[in-house]
Design a protein around this motif. Structure first.
Motif, PDB file in Angstrom:
ATOM      1  N   ILE A   6       0.844  -1.192   0.000  1.00 38.19           N
ATOM      2  CA  ILE A   6       0.000   0.000   0.000  1.00 38.19           C
ATOM      3  C   ILE A   6       0.881   1.244   0.000  1.00 38.19           C
ATOM      4  N   SER A   7       0.315   2.337  -0.461  1.00 37.47           N
ATOM      5  CA  SER A   7       1.026   3.611  -0.498  1.00 37.47           C
ATOM      6  C   SER A   7       0.391   4.572   0.489  1.00 37.47           C
ATOM      7  N   PHE A   8       1.215   5.416   1.096  1.00 37.44           N
ATOM      8  CA  PHE A   8       0.754   6.410   2.051  1.00 37.44           C
ATOM      9  C   PHE A   8       1.143   7.794   1.577  1.00 37.44           C
ATOM     10  N   THR A   9       0.342   8.774   1.946  1.00 37.34           N
ATOM     11  CA  THR A   9       0.741  10.153   1.688  1.00 37.34           C
ATOM     12  C   THR A   9       1.950  10.455   2.577  1.00 37.34           C
ATOM     13  N   GLN A  10       2.679  11.469   2.232  1.00 34.66           N
ATOM     14  CA  GLN A  10       3.884  11.818   3.004  1.00 34.66           C
ATOM     15  C   GLN A  10       3.569  12.072   4.483  1.00 34.66           C
ATOM     16  N   THR A  27       6.620  -2.255  14.075  1.00 30.62           N
ATOM     17  CA  THR A  27       6.639  -2.088  12.619  1.00 30.62           C
ATOM     18  C   THR A  27       5.415  -1.295  12.178  1.00 30.62           C
ATOM     19  N   LYS A  28       5.491  -0.756  10.977  1.00 28.73           N
ATOM     20  CA  LYS A  28       4.333  -0.069  10.403  1.00 28.73           C
ATOM     21  C   LYS A  28       3.180  -1.055  10.207  1.00 28.73           C
ATOM     22  N   SER A  29       3.494  -2.274   9.828  1.00 30.64           N
ATOM     23  CA  SER A  29       2.446  -3.288   9.628  1.00 30.64           C
ATOM     24  C   SER A  29       1.668  -3.536  10.915  1.00 30.64           C
ATOM     25  N   GLU A  30       2.381  -3.620  12.032  1.00 26.50           N
ATOM     26  CA  GLU A  30       1.723  -3.827  13.318  1.00 26.50           C
ATOM     27  C   GLU A  30       0.785  -2.656  13.622  1.00 26.50           C
ATOM     28  N   LEU A  31       1.243  -1.457  13.341  1.00 25.53           N
ATOM     29  CA  LEU A  31       0.437  -0.264  13.576  1.00 25.53           C
ATOM     30  C   LEU A  31      -0.796  -0.233  12.677  1.00 25.53           C
ATOM     31  N   ASN A  33      -2.308  -2.760  11.263  1.00 28.86           N
ATOM     32  CA  ASN A  33      -3.224  -3.807  11.720  1.00 28.86           C
ATOM     33  C   ASN A  33      -3.986  -3.363  12.963  1.00 28.86           C
ATOM     34  N   ASP A  34      -3.311  -2.663  13.892  1.00 29.34           N
ATOM     35  CA  ASP A  34      -3.977  -2.171  15.094  1.00 29.34           C
ATOM     36  C   ASP A  34      -5.027  -1.121  14.735  1.00 29.34           C
ATOM     37  N   LEU A  35      -4.703  -0.228  13.810  1.00 24.58           N
ATOM     38  CA  LEU A  35      -5.674   0.778  13.378  1.00 24.58           C
ATOM     39  C   LEU A  35      -6.895   0.129  12.743  1.00 24.58           C
ATOM     40  N   ILE A  36      -6.680  -0.902  11.967  1.00 24.76           N
ATOM     41  CA  ILE A  36      -7.803  -1.619  11.349  1.00 24.76           C
ATOM     42  C   ILE A  36      -8.645  -2.310  12.413  1.00 24.76           C
ATOM     43  N   ARG A  37      -8.005  -2.933  13.401  1.00 28.27           N
ATOM     44  CA  ARG A  37      -8.753  -3.564  14.502  1.00 28.27           C
ATOM     45  C   ARG A  37      -9.610  -2.528  15.226  1.00 28.27           C
ATOM     46  N   GLN A  38      -9.027  -1.351  15.486  1.00 28.68           N
ATOM     47  CA  GLN A  38      -9.774  -0.292  16.162  1.00 28.68           C
ATOM     48  C   GLN A  38     -10.958   0.168  15.316  1.00 28.68           C
ATOM     49  N   ALA A  39     -10.749   0.317  14.022  1.00 26.50           N
ATOM     50  CA  ALA A  39     -11.822   0.748  13.122  1.00 26.50           C
ATOM     51  C   ALA A  39     -12.934  -0.302  13.076  1.00 26.50           C
ATOM     52  N   ARG A  40     -12.558  -1.581  13.066  1.00 26.03           N
ATOM     53  CA  ARG A  40     -13.556  -2.644  13.053  1.00 26.03           C
ATOM     54  C   ARG A  40     -14.359  -2.655  14.350  1.00 26.03           C
ATOM     55  N   LYS A  41     -13.682  -2.450  15.469  1.00 23.04           N
ATOM     56  CA  LYS A  41     -14.369  -2.392  16.759  1.00 23.04           C
ATOM     57  C   LYS A  41     -15.324  -1.202  16.791  1.00 23.04           C
TER      58      LYS A  41
END
Length: 77
Positions: A6-10, A27-31, A33-41
């Motif tokens: 995936i690509s991110f803005t600066q 790692t960024k991946s861990e972060l 994944n955590d943001l996605i878990r929070q959004a799903r919750k």
């Protein structure tokens, strides 16, 4: 685990890097994944509230509809 590219803005990439640099995440991946878990919750909570609002609306408990109640609650934030 599925691998994605995936690509991110600066600014978003800098924020992700800062969280890893501050040892909040390893790692960024861990972060991400955590943001996605929070959004799903959060979505589950919104769905639960929405169902309760629909039930109240149908029962005559309130004279406002779901959209009005949600708009009013958002204006309080």
């Amino acid at each position: 685990m599925a691998r994605q590219s995936i690509s991110f803005t600066q600014p978003n990439d800098e924020w992700l890097k800062s969280q890893v640099d501050q040892k909040e995440y390893t790692t960024k991946s861990e972060l991400v994944n955590d943001l996605i878990r929070q959004a799903r919750k959060q979505q589950r909570q919104i769905d639960w509230i929405s169902a309760k609002l629909e039930k109240a609306e149908k029962s005559g408990f309130t004279n406002l509809n779901k959209e009005q109640i949600l708009a009013e609650s958002k204006s309080l934030i």
